[in-house]
Design a protein around this motif. Structure first.
Motif, PDB file in Angstrom:
ATOM      1  N   ASN A   1       0.854  -1.185   0.000  1.00 29.12           N
ATOM      2  CA  ASN A   1       0.000   0.000   0.000  1.00 29.12           C
ATOM      3  C   ASN A   1       0.885   1.228   0.000  1.00 29.12           C
ATOM      4  OD1 ASN A   1      -2.534   1.580   0.571  1.00 29.12           O
ATOM      5  ND2 ASN A   1      -1.318   2.120   2.364  1.00 29.12           N
ATOM      6  N   HIS A   2       0.461   2.234  -0.716  1.00 32.74           N
ATOM      7  CA  HIS A   2       1.205   3.485  -0.642  1.00 32.74           C
ATOM      8  C   HIS A   2       0.258   4.657  -0.743  1.00 32.74           C
ATOM      9  CE1 HIS A   2       0.985   3.704  -5.113  1.00 32.74           C
ATOM     10  NE2 HIS A   2       1.166   2.425  -5.019  1.00 32.74           N
ATOM     11  N   SER A   3       0.481   5.626   0.124  1.00 37.55           N
ATOM     12  CA  SER A   3      -0.365   6.820   0.162  1.00 37.55           C
ATOM     13  C   SER A   3       0.525   8.040   0.168  1.00 37.55           C
ATOM     14  CB  SER A   3      -1.228   6.797   1.422  1.00 37.55           C
ATOM     15  OG  SER A   3      -1.959   7.987   1.536  1.00 37.55           O
ATOM     16  N   HIS A   4       0.375   8.922  -0.816  1.00 41.34           N
ATOM     17  CA  HIS A   4       1.243  10.086  -0.925  1.00 41.34           C
ATOM     18  C   HIS A   4       0.422  11.373  -0.914  1.00 41.34           C
ATOM     19  CE1 HIS A   4       4.535   7.376  -1.874  1.00 41.34           C
ATOM     20  NE2 HIS A   4       3.746   6.804  -2.746  1.00 41.34           N
TER      21      HIS A   4
ATOM     22  N   LYS B   1      -5.450  -3.101   8.345  1.00 41.23           N
ATOM     23  CA  LYS B   1      -5.307  -2.690   9.744  1.00 41.23           C
ATOM     24  C   LYS B   1      -3.862  -2.273  10.045  1.00 41.23           C
ATOM     25  CE  LYS B   1      -8.954  -5.673  11.644  1.00 41.23           C
ATOM     26  NZ  LYS B   1      -9.243  -6.795  12.580  1.00 41.23           N
ATOM     27  N   ILE B   2      -2.914  -3.083   9.554  1.00 40.25           N
ATOM     28  CA  ILE B   2      -1.496  -2.780   9.789  1.00 40.25           C
ATOM     29  C   ILE B   2      -1.112  -1.472   9.109  1.00 40.25           C
ATOM     30  CG2 ILE B   2       0.882  -3.576   9.498  1.00 40.25           C
ATOM     31  CD1 ILE B   2      -0.201  -6.432   9.384  1.00 40.25           C
TER      32      ILE B   2
ATOM     33  N   LEU C   1       0.659   4.070   9.348  1.00 37.75           N
ATOM     34  CA  LEU C   1       0.537   5.417   8.801  1.00 37.75           C
ATOM     35  C   LEU C   1       0.185   6.419   9.893  1.00 37.75           C
ATOM     36  CD1 LEU C   1       0.527   7.288   6.334  1.00 37.75           C
ATOM     37  CD2 LEU C   1      -1.896   6.730   6.025  1.00 37.75           C
ATOM     38  N   ASP C   2      -0.788   6.080  10.724  1.00 38.16           N
ATOM     39  CA  ASP C   2      -1.252   6.993  11.770  1.00 38.16           C
ATOM     40  C   ASP C   2      -0.208   7.208  12.859  1.00 38.16           C
ATOM     41  OD1 ASP C   2      -3.617   7.146  10.398  1.00 38.16           O
ATOM     42  OD2 ASP C   2      -4.728   5.799  11.729  1.00 38.16           O
TER      43      ASP C   2
ATOM     44  N   ASP D   1       4.120   5.344   4.874  1.00 37.35           N
ATOM     45  CA  ASP D   1       3.060   5.462   3.860  1.00 37.35           C
ATOM     46  C   ASP D   1       3.167   4.450   2.718  1.00 37.35           C
ATOM     47  OD1 ASP D   1       5.314   6.483   2.727  1.00 37.35           O
ATOM     48  OD2 ASP D   1       4.473   8.446   2.230  1.00 37.35           O
ATOM     49  N   HIS D   2       4.097   3.522   2.814  1.00 35.95           N
ATOM     50  CA  HIS D   2       4.211   2.494   1.775  1.00 35.95           C
ATOM     51  C   HIS D   2       4.560   1.175   2.454  1.00 35.95           C
ATOM     52  CE1 HIS D   2       5.091   1.427  -2.572  1.00 35.95           C
ATOM     53  NE2 HIS D   2       5.416   0.332  -1.898  1.00 35.95           N
ATOM     54  N   CYS D   3       3.640   0.208   2.397  1.00 30.47           N
ATOM     55  CA  CYS D   3       3.830  -1.067   3.094  1.00 30.47           C
ATOM     56  C   CYS D   3       3.870  -2.226   2.105  1.00 30.47           C
ATOM     57  CB  CYS D   3       2.686  -1.307   4.085  1.00 30.47           C
ATOM     58  SG  CYS D   3       2.505  -0.008   5.334  1.00 30.47           S
TER      59      CYS D   3
END
Length: 302
Positions: A4-7, A270-271, A276-277, A282-284
């Motif tokens: 997962n990645h969130s930018h 969940k992980i 991230l929080d 931001d990238h798993c």
């Protein structure tokens, strides 16, 4: 395998940096010509300092353009995201070299002071303060969240402080004939420059060497992940920064039961949210395991 990645990072246009480059080219030419006319070694040294900064700012500008490119390919799977870190690394080294050079010249000038045409020095120093001060204001906001912009910002800030030193020196030489003050102020600025650049150098080296961010403790991350139900073990953990605002993690996750792929996806979400929080990761990228005969070391060098 799950990833997962969130930018959601600020995009820098680079327009302020380009304007700073143009302004610094103008002040460099003015100081160089003025230095030769007035016979001021301090002004010539400041011009050389500004010229080296122009080169560094151009590198930062190109790196900023490359870093904001969205294009990736089979050969460049991360695109140009690391370009700014290389620029910050180079700029930090160049800043330290410049500081050492200025310190050496200041020591020489301290022992061999010389009379110069102070009026031209004073007015060009004022021009340098105005131009570099304006450039500093242009980059100040971006410097707070971008290592490349911070290195460019420090270049310009040091230019402004150097011009202040030249101005003070010019005034004292004009009215009090205190010719050694310029050398003292230059030494102070050189020390400050080394102090500020060292932090950028160390941070950029750590990112390039794939060190885990200082605020993240891998053992603590592992303990948090193990609190999630059905996870038996997490090992072979790697955490690193791709650049100064993107953190990645990869790990092997061993499960208590032979779960379905859909269940694995739910647990991964969940992980990912947890990391991230709590840690800004931001990238798993996780590799699932069940009764696999491999080493279970938390950290293992591949």
């Amino acid at each position: 395998m799950s990833h997962n990645h969130s930018h959601h990072h600020p995009t820098l246009s680079g327009k302020n940096l380009l304007l700073s480059i143009i302004l610094n080219i103008i002040i460099t030419i003015a100081q160089l010509v003025g230095g030769f006319i007035s016979g001021s070694l301090a002004l010539i040294s400041d011009a050389i300092h500004n010229f080296s900064d122009v080169i560094s700012l151009i590198i930062s500008y190109v790196a900023n353009i490359l870093a904001n490119k969205k294009k990736t390919s089979e050969a460049y799977t991360f695109g140009y995201k690391r370009a700014e870190i290389f620029a910050a690394f180079f700029n930090a080294i160049s800043l330290i070299v410049i500081a050492v050079f200025l310190a050496i010249e200041a020591v020489k000038r301290f022992f061999t002071p010389q009379e110069i045409q102070t009026d031209l020095v004073i007015w060009l120093a004022i021009l340098g303060i105005a131009v570099n001060g304006f450039s500093v204001l242009l980059l100040k906001k971006d410097a707070t969240h971008n290592l490349n912009m911070k290195s460019a910002y420090l270049h310009l800030l040091t230019d402004m402080l150097t011009s202040v030193a030249v101005l003070i020196g010019g005034l004292l030489m004009k009215y009090y004939q205190i010719y050694w003050i310029d050398a003292i102020l230059t030494l102070i600025i050189s020390g400050y420059l080394i102090y500020m650049s060292w932090d950028i150098l160390i941070k950029s080296v750590k990112i390039l060497m794939l060190f885990a961010p200082e605020h993240i403790k891998i053992e603590e991350v592992a303990l948090e992940v193990l609190k999630i139900e059905s996870i038996k073990n997490i090992h072979h953990v790697h955490i690193w920064q791709l650049n100064d605002h993107g953190t990645h993690i990869e790990a092997h996750i061993e499960f208590e039961k032979d779960i379905k792929l859909s269940e694995f996806d739910v647990i991964c979400e969940k992980i990912e949210k947890l990391l991230l929080d709590k840690y800004g990761i931001d990238h798993c990228n996780f590799q699932p395991e069940f009764i696999r005969d491999d080493e279970k070391d938390l950290i293992k060098q591949d």
